[in-house]
Design an enzyme around this catalytic site. Sequence first.
Site, mmCIF file in Angstrom:
data_model
loop_
_atom_site.group_PDB
_atom_site.id
_atom_site.type_symbol
_atom_site.label_atom_id
_atom_site.label_comp_id
_atom_site.label_asym_id
_atom_site.label_seq_id
_atom_site.Cartn_x
_atom_site.Cartn_y
_atom_site.Cartn_z
ATOM 1 N N PHE B 128 0.873 -1.165 0.000
ATOM 2 C CA PHE B 128 0.000 0.000 0.000
ATOM 3 C C PHE B 128 0.918 1.225 0.000
ATOM 4 O O PHE B 128 1.916 1.261 0.731
ATOM 5 C CB PHE B 128 -0.902 -0.009 1.244
ATOM 6 N N LYS B 226 -10.606 -1.847 9.460
ATOM 7 C CA LYS B 226 -11.035 -2.823 8.457
ATOM 8 C C LYS B 226 -11.715 -4.000 9.168
ATOM 9 O O LYS B 226 -12.816 -3.871 9.669
ATOM 10 C CB LYS B 226 -9.828 -3.271 7.638
ATOM 11 N N ARG B 375 -12.221 -4.822 -5.833
ATOM 12 C CA ARG B 375 -11.992 -5.616 -4.625
ATOM 13 C C ARG B 375 -13.310 -5.945 -3.933
ATOM 14 O O ARG B 375 -14.160 -5.074 -3.733
ATOM 15 C CB ARG B 375 -11.125 -4.847 -3.623
#
Lengths: 416, 416
Positions: B128, B226, B375
Site C-alpha cells: 500500500f 477494516k 476488490r
Amino acid sequence: MALTPTRSAAEALDSQDPLAHKRDEFFIEEGTIYLDGNSLGPAPKAVFDSIDRTMREEWAKGLIRSHNTAGWFMLTDTLGDRLAQLLGAGEGEIVVCDTTSLNIYKTLHAALSMKPGRRKIVAEGTSFPTNLYMAEGVRSTLDGATLALEGRDGDRIEDMIDADTAVVMLNHVDYRSGVIRDVKALTKLAHERGALVMVDMCHSAGVIPVDLHDLNVDFAVGCTYKYLNGGPGSPAYAYAAKRHHGKFTQPLSGWHGHAAPFKFEQSYRQGEGARALLCGTQHTLSMRALQSGLAVFDDVEITDLYSKGRALSDLFVQLVESFADDFGIGFYSPKDGTLRNGQVSLTHAEGGYAIVQALIARGVIGDFRQPNVMRFGFTPLYLRFADVWDAANHLYEVMKTEEWKEDRFNVVNTVT
Amino acid sequence: MALTPTRSAAEALDSQDPLAHKRDEFFIEEGTIYLDGNSLGPAPKAVFDSIDRTMREEWAKGLIRSHNTAGWFMLTDTLGDRLAQLLGAGEGEIVVCDTTSLNIYKTLHAALSMKPGRRKIVAEGTSFPTNLYMAEGVRSTLDGATLALEGRDGDRIEDMIDADTAVVMLNHVDYRSGVIRDVKALTKLAHERGALVMVDMCHSAGVIPVDLHDLNVDFAVGCTYKYLNGGPGSPAYAYAAKRHHGKFTQPLSGWHGHAAPFKFEQSYRQGEGARALLCGTQHTLSMRALQSGLAVFDDVEITDLYSKGRALSDLFVQLVESFADDFGIGFYSPKDGTLRNGQVSLTHAEGGYAIVQALIARGVIGDFRQPNVMRFGFTPLYLRFADVWDAANHLYEVMKTEEWKEDRFNVVNTVT
C-alpha cells in the site's frame, strides 16, 4: 472573614455579562465549577447529537461512501479552514490532524529543511515537556543538529538566536503560568537573524486574540481539546505560512499528504500548501467532535472572550490576594492581567497537589503541575463571575480548615 | 442463465452456519450487501451506546478526571493487550495509537536503531503506497539509508536481503489481491541474514489466524478500521517483540512514550516495552469505538472465522467463474482459497471503476483500486452465503445488461 468583593458584586457582573448565554451551549453539571478548561474543555451540548449522527448515519448507513458523501476525507482541510478564521490565517494554511507532538515534529523538520546550512533548534526550557522531547527526536534524525534551551543553555532566547539557528520554537502562552510571550517581537528578531519561528498555540487559541499573519510566524501547531472544546484527545492542527508553501519537506510523508492520494503512486509527491503536513488516515469521530467545539465560536468575538476571561481571572486574583499570605499561597502567574491568558496559577510549598484534590472534592476542578503549581483556568465561554467567587471561597475554606491535610487528598494518582 | 450453485444451496449453507448469529451484532441496512469490510468495517451495534456513554458520562460529567477514573490514559495499553490476545502476542507487546503510517515510521526507525551497521530497508513494491512513502520518510532522515523495492530493484525479496539490510518490511496480506505471504519463512531467512522484519497486518488481523510469536517477526503494525471494525479512522497499533524491549529507539519520542509522563522532566527517557512506541495524546472517542469492535471477537475463534471467510469467497469465485470469460472479467486474486484471506479481486480492462459503481447503486458495496482492480471482501462476521450469491448475481446482471456503461457510473469521485 468574608471575601471582598462580595458574592453579590460578582452576581451583578454576571447579570451584565453579554456572553452569559454561551454557558447554555455546554454541559456543566450542577455543583461543578470547572477551572480546567485549559486542560480539557467541557462538552458542547451539540456534540452528543452530532456524534450520534456520525455513527448512525455516516458510518452505519453511509459506510465507506461517507469518505466522499459526508466529507470525511477532507475534514482535515474544512476544519483547518474554520480554525484559520479564528487564528488569523488564510485558507489552505492550516490542516487539522494527528497530535500536537507529531505536528511539532513535522513543522520543526519543515523549518530545518528550509535552512540547510543551519542546524540549531532554539526552544524555551519551560516548554511543555513533549515539545522538548519531540525536538530531541528531530535532532536525533538530523546529522549535526543541536537543541538549545532557554534557561539551560542560555538565559534569554533573544541572545541565543545565532547564525546557526534554523528554527526557534516558542510558546505563545506558557502552560504553567499562563504568561503571554511577545511572539511578534521574537519572530521579527529571529527573521532578522535568518531563522524561522514555530509557535505552539495550545494555550492561546480560543482564549486570547491570535493573528498568525500579524505575528508573522512561519509555522504553528496547537491542540484543540483545551480552549477549543474539541473533546478528549481531539485532533491537533498545523499551520504553514503561505509564503513557504511548496518550499519545505517533512519526513512523516504519509499518503494523505501526497499530491494525489488515490493515484496510488509508488513514490511520494508532496501535496499542496499545508496539506504537505498531513500523514495518515484521521480519526473521524474525534474530528467530528471538534467540529461542534468550533461551532461554539461562530457568534462570538475573541476580543470579547478575552475581555471577559481577563475580568474573571482578575477577580480571582483580587479575591485570593486577600488571604494568600495567611496560608503560604504564592502567585506563580503574574497578578497583572495584561500579561497572561485567562489562567491563574498559584503555588504552595507543601500542599499544591493536596489542595487541588481538596478543591476537586468540593466540585472546584483545577489541576496540578510539577513541582508545586496549582493551575486554574478561567475560560470565558461558560464560567460565571459567581463561580469565580465560589472557587476563591472554597480555596479559602480549604486553607482555613486545613482540610487539604486530610490523608484522602494526599494519595497521588497515576495521572495528575 | 441461472447461476450455479443455486441461491437455495447458498441459503442452505446459511442455515448450517455456526457464526450466523454474529450478524445481529452489526448494523447492516436492509438491501446492503457489504463487501468492503476490508476497507471500513460496519458499525457494531454496541458502539452507539458506548460512545454516547463516553461523551455524556466520561467527558461531560467526568471531565478531566476521566483520564484516571475512566482509564482514558491507559487505553493505549488496555486495547493493546486485548488485541494481543487476537494476534498471538503477549501483554505489553502491543500499543494502540496513532495511524498505521506513523507506526510504520516508528517501527522502521526502531529496527534501524538496532542495526547501526546496516542501512537498507527492503520492501514489497506492491505495498500500500503509504508504507513506501513512510519508508522514504525514514530514509530521508537517516544518512546513507536506502530503500529497495521488490519488483523494482529486485525480483524477489528472498534474493534482496543482504548484509546491508537492516529491516524487511512485509505485508502479511497484499491489499490488492488478498494473497497471504509466507511471513514466517521470510522472517526466518531475514534473521539468518542478520536483518529484522516488520510486518503490516492491516489485511490479516481479524480475518485470518495470526500468531505473531509463531511468525517470529520483530515489529508489526496494522490498522483497526477494516476487519476489526473499529470505526472510521480508528487508531492503529504497533507491536514490538518482547526480546527487543529496551533495545530500540525511535524519534517520535512524545510524552506518552516517556518512562514517567507526569514527572514533566526536561529530557526524554523512553518508557517500557512497546510503550516506547507511544507519542502524543490519543483520540479518546476513536479509541472507545475500537473497544466495541474488538468486543465482537470475544466469543469467536479466528480459525472458525477464517473457515467461513474462505467458504464465502470460494463460493463467490465459483459463481463468477461461470460467467467471467463471457464479459472479460479476470481474476486478480488466486482462485485457490488457501492462498488468500477472505478477499476476491477481479479485473476488467475498461470497466473496473464503473462496474464497482454500478454494483454500489444496486447495494453491493465493493471498492476499486488503481489501475483496474475491483476488490470484494468476504468478511465472515456478518456476511451470509445468500449475500454472496446475490452479489455474484448482481455482477452478472451488471455485465449482461451492460449497465456499467451508463454515464452515471463513469464519473470519478475524488476519493474512490
